[in-house]
Design a protein around this motif. Structure first.
Motif, short mmCIF file in Angstrom:
data_model
loop_
_atom_site.label_atom_id
_atom_site.label_comp_id
_atom_site.label_asym_id
_atom_site.label_seq_id
_atom_site.Cartn_x
_atom_site.Cartn_y
_atom_site.Cartn_z
N SER A 254 11.44 -84.36 61.96
CA SER A 254 10.62 -85.47 61.51
C SER A 254 11.34 -86.42 60.58
CB SER A 254 9.37 -84.95 60.79
OG SER A 254 9.74 -84.21 59.63
N THR B 105 7.20 -80.87 61.90
CA THR B 105 8.29 -80.26 62.66
C THR B 105 9.62 -80.54 62.00
OG1 THR B 105 8.62 -82.18 64.08
CG2 THR B 105 6.99 -80.58 64.80
N GLN C 21 5.14 -87.47 68.90
CA GLN C 21 4.81 -86.27 69.67
C GLN C 21 5.76 -86.11 70.85
OE1 GLN C 21 0.63 -87.29 70.29
NE2 GLN C 21 0.00 -85.57 69.01
N GLN C 22 6.06 -87.20 71.50
CA GLN C 22 6.93 -87.14 72.67
C GLN C 22 8.36 -86.74 72.31
OE1 GLN C 22 6.33 -91.13 74.12
NE2 GLN C 22 4.50 -90.59 75.29
N VAL D 63 6.15 -84.80 65.88
CA VAL D 63 4.75 -84.60 65.53
C VAL D 63 4.17 -83.55 66.46
CG1 VAL D 63 2.46 -85.69 65.39
CG2 VAL D 63 4.50 -86.99 64.72
N PRO D 64 3.44 -82.56 65.93
CA PRO D 64 2.86 -81.53 66.80
C PRO D 64 1.93 -82.13 67.86
CG PRO D 64 2.74 -80.86 64.50
CD PRO D 64 3.18 -82.30 64.51
N LEU D 65 1.92 -81.54 69.02
CA LEU D 65 1.12 -82.06 70.13
C LEU D 65 -0.38 -81.92 69.89
CD1 LEU D 65 3.21 -80.78 73.17
CD2 LEU D 65 3.11 -83.12 72.25
N ASN D 66 -0.77 -81.00 69.01
CA ASN D 66 -2.21 -80.81 68.77
C ASN D 66 -2.80 -81.82 67.78
OD1 ASN D 66 -0.98 -79.82 66.48
ND2 ASN D 66 -2.28 -78.01 66.30
N ALA E 273 -3.63 -88.28 67.52
CA ALA E 273 -2.90 -89.45 67.01
C ALA E 273 -3.82 -90.59 66.60
CB ALA E 273 -1.90 -89.92 68.06
#
Length: 203
Positions: free
Chosen positions: A202, A199, A146-147, A151-154, A157
């Motif tokens: 990836s 994304t 995510q960072q 990976v999408p932030l929503n 994890a």
């Protein structure tokens, strides 16, 4: 120093005998005498290195776990200098599946230990922390994804990591029993990872 290496090799020789007996017929009726014969050592020498039967089973399991971790590190290292988080998570999950002869043999030994995990507190303690440790590892990798925008932030994890680890572990027995092919298990893992790593970065 060479003497210590010899001790380590002898302990591994005995542990490998336990593993072979486990894959052939389980561990419930395995005796120290049987292990000694399989390892080609005296029962007295076996007891010198491991002590009681319970200590032998625990020691052999610890060596198996160390060996699995080392093999996993080696396979992950082959992904290259800067693999994407998708490839790393995929590699971690694949260690939970019997995808080749080495991993198949290891998971057969784990299956033989399963009943002991249910009834032996010492062995149960070793087994109980493993899934949570793996979930935490995969969670951390997904957070890193995510960072870095992979990976999408929503994505949750922790929840996804728990699902991925449980899914991979759940497929172990069906692949071992050849109810499901290794290729099918890989495809199912890849399907779930494609849902998470959506994304463009990836790879």
């Amino acid at each position: 120093m060479p003497r210590q290496v010899d001790h380590d090799q002898r302990r591994r020789q005995i542990a490998e005998a336990v593993w072979r007996l486990a894959t052939r017929g389980g561990l419930e009726d395995v005796t120290l005498r049987q292990v000694a014969a399989e390892a080609g050592v005296s029962a007295r020498l076996l007891q010198y290195y491991f002590g009681t039967r319970d200590e032998l089973l625990l020691g052999a399991l610890e060596i198996l776990n160390d060996d699995a971790e080392q093999r996993a590190r080696e396979r992950l290292a082959k992904l290259g200098e800067a693999p994407g988080m998708h490839a790393i998570v995929r590699g971690v999950l694949f260690e939970l599946l019997p995808l080749d002869e080495e991993r198949r043999s290891r998971h057969l030994v784990y299956a033989a230990y399963f009943v002991r995990f249910l009834t032996d507190p010492a062995l149960a303690k070793v087994a109980q922390g493993a899934p949570r440790a793996l979930e935490n590892l995969v969670t951390g990798l997904l957070v890193q994804g995510q960072q870095s925008g992979q990976v999408p932030l929503n994505i949750n994890a922790a929840a996804e990591a728990a699902f991925l680890v449980a899914g991979a572990e759940g497929m172990q027995s069906s692949v071992l029993l050849r109810q499901r092919s290794a290729e099918d298990a890989i495809a199912m893992i890849d399907h779930q990872l494609a849902r998470i790593f959506t994304t463009t970065n990836s790879a």
